[in-house]
Design a protein around this motif. Structure first.
Motif, PDB file in Angstrom:
ATOM      1  N   ILE A  64      13.190  67.893  38.531  1.00 16.41           N
ATOM      2  CA  ILE A  64      13.473  69.339  38.529  1.00 16.41           C
ATOM      3  C   ILE A  64      12.391  70.072  39.322  1.00 16.41           C
ATOM      4  O   ILE A  64      12.681  71.002  40.082  1.00 16.41           O
ATOM      5  CB  ILE A  64      13.580  69.888  37.087  1.00 16.41           C
ATOM      6  N   ARG A  65      11.138  69.637  39.167  1.00 13.54           N
ATOM      7  CA  ARG A  65      10.032  70.242  39.911  1.00 13.54           C
ATOM      8  C   ARG A  65      10.294  70.170  41.419  1.00 13.54           C
ATOM      9  O   ARG A  65      10.096  71.143  42.135  1.00 13.54           O
ATOM     10  CB  ARG A  65       8.726  69.506  39.577  1.00 13.54           C
ATOM     11  N   ILE A  66      10.725  69.015  41.873  1.00 13.98           N
ATOM     12  CA  ILE A  66      11.015  68.855  43.303  1.00 13.98           C
ATOM     13  C   ILE A  66      12.222  69.706  43.700  1.00 13.98           C
ATOM     14  O   ILE A  66      12.239  70.315  44.770  1.00 13.98           O
ATOM     15  CB  ILE A  66      11.265  67.366  43.635  1.00 13.98           C
ATOM     16  N   ALA A  67      13.227  69.746  42.839  1.00 17.72           N
ATOM     17  CA  ALA A  67      14.442  70.512  43.147  1.00 17.72           C
ATOM     18  C   ALA A  67      14.156  72.015  43.234  1.00 17.72           C
ATOM     19  O   ALA A  67      14.902  72.751  43.883  1.00 17.72           O
ATOM     20  CB  ALA A  67      15.517  70.230  42.099  1.00 17.72           C
ATOM     21  N   LEU A  68      13.091  72.468  42.608  1.00 17.19           N
ATOM     22  CA  LEU A  68      12.759  73.893  42.645  1.00 17.19           C
ATOM     23  C   LEU A  68      12.058  74.315  43.938  1.00 17.19           C
ATOM     24  O   LEU A  68      11.953  75.505  44.225  1.00 17.19           O
ATOM     25  CB  LEU A  68      11.887  74.259  41.436  1.00 17.19           C
ATOM     26  N   ILE A  69      11.618  73.359  44.741  1.00 24.38           N
ATOM     27  CA  ILE A  69      10.910  73.702  45.978  1.00 24.38           C
ATOM     28  C   ILE A  69      11.776  74.543  46.916  1.00 24.38           C
ATOM     29  O   ILE A  69      11.314  75.584  47.403  1.00 24.38           O
ATOM     30  CB  ILE A  69      10.365  72.440  46.674  1.00 24.38           C
ATOM     31  N   PRO A  70      13.024  74.146  47.187  1.00 22.99           N
ATOM     32  CA  PRO A  70      13.840  75.012  48.065  1.00 22.99           C
ATOM     33  C   PRO A  70      14.081  76.401  47.461  1.00 22.99           C
ATOM     34  O   PRO A  70      14.120  77.392  48.192  1.00 22.99           O
ATOM     35  CB  PRO A  70      15.161  74.248  48.211  1.00 22.99           C
ATOM     36  N   VAL A  71      14.218  76.476  46.160  1.00 23.06           N
ATOM     37  CA  VAL A  71      14.402  77.771  45.501  1.00 23.06           C
ATOM     38  C   VAL A  71      13.166  78.637  45.745  1.00 23.06           C
ATOM     39  O   VAL A  71      13.266  79.805  46.134  1.00 23.06           O
ATOM     40  CB  VAL A  71      14.655  77.595  43.985  1.00 23.06           C
ATOM     41  N   PHE A 103       6.970  77.934  36.523  1.00 18.20           N
ATOM     42  CA  PHE A 103       7.890  77.084  35.765  1.00 18.20           C
ATOM     43  C   PHE A 103       7.704  75.619  36.162  1.00 18.20           C
ATOM     44  O   PHE A 103       7.753  74.732  35.312  1.00 18.20           O
ATOM     45  CB  PHE A 103       9.339  77.532  35.970  1.00 18.20           C
ATOM     46  N   SER A 104       7.476  75.381  37.441  1.00 18.02           N
ATOM     47  CA  SER A 104       7.192  74.015  37.898  1.00 18.02           C
ATOM     48  C   SER A 104       5.941  73.483  37.219  1.00 18.02           C
ATOM     49  O   SER A 104       5.889  72.320  36.808  1.00 18.02           O
ATOM     50  CB  SER A 104       7.005  73.982  39.415  1.00 18.02           C
TER      51      SER A 104
END
Length: 181
Positions: free
Chosen positions: A48-55, A74-75
């Motif tokens: 999830i941490r990695i998935a939040l990078i583009p956000v 949040f990350s």
């Protein structure tokens, strides 16, 4: 030789080779063992941490700095949480080793590369000497974070192999150091 009816051999053909059920079961067992540690709650939090990078990147580039910082915070929370959850679970050695690696890889990307990229982007309009200095500082920061996490991974695996648990944390976690940037 070509096999037209593979049912009598108990397998599938690939070119002129026969893949038996025993071979397929062996491959499944190897893959299952290899990926066993992937599907745990702590590892999903790392992903999830990695998935939040583009956000984060979209929010930051659109000037929504407050929301970008909230996503980054949040990350950091997921980094804290995955470690807490992982320590409460009974895990196999493969799960422990995979968890250590995936967590650190996510940390160096989220809290090493990402803050450095932000710093570099903020000085893109500055004079060349300023940009070069910031690039050098960013590269050094990423390298130091990477070395620190690799050192942590090695010592953590050694401690776990001896059956010991970490009672204190050596050094400054990369998650916290990114707050100072």
């Amino acid at each position: 030789h070509d096999v037209s009816n593979t049912a009598e051999y108990g397998g599938l053909t690939r070119g002129n080779r026969i893949i038996t059920q025993e071979a397929k079961d062996g491959m499944k067992a190897v893959l299952k063992e290899y990926f066993t540690g992937c599907l745990t709650i702590p590892n999903l939090l790392s992903v999830i941490r990695i998935a939040l990078i583009p956000v984060f990147a979209v929010l930051f580039n659109d000037g929504n700095y407050l929301w970008a910082i909230i996503v980054l915070a949040f990350s950091g929370f997921t980094d804290f949480l995955d470690g807490k959850i992982a320590r409460t679970r009974t895990r196999t050695v493969s799960e422990q080793r995979f968890g250590i690696q995936i967590d650190s890889l996510c940390d160096v990307i989220c809290f090493g590369v990402l803050p450095s990229a932000i710093g570099v982007s903020l000085v893109s309009a500055q004079a060349l000497p300023v940009r070069i200095a910031v690039w050098a500082i960013a590269a050094l920061y990423i390298l130091c974070g990477l070395i620190r996490l690799a050192y942590f991974n090695v010592t953590e695996e050694e401690m776990q192999a001896r059956g010991e648990k970490r009672t204190y944390y050596e050094g400054l976690p990369i998650t916290m150091s990114s707050l100072f940037l």
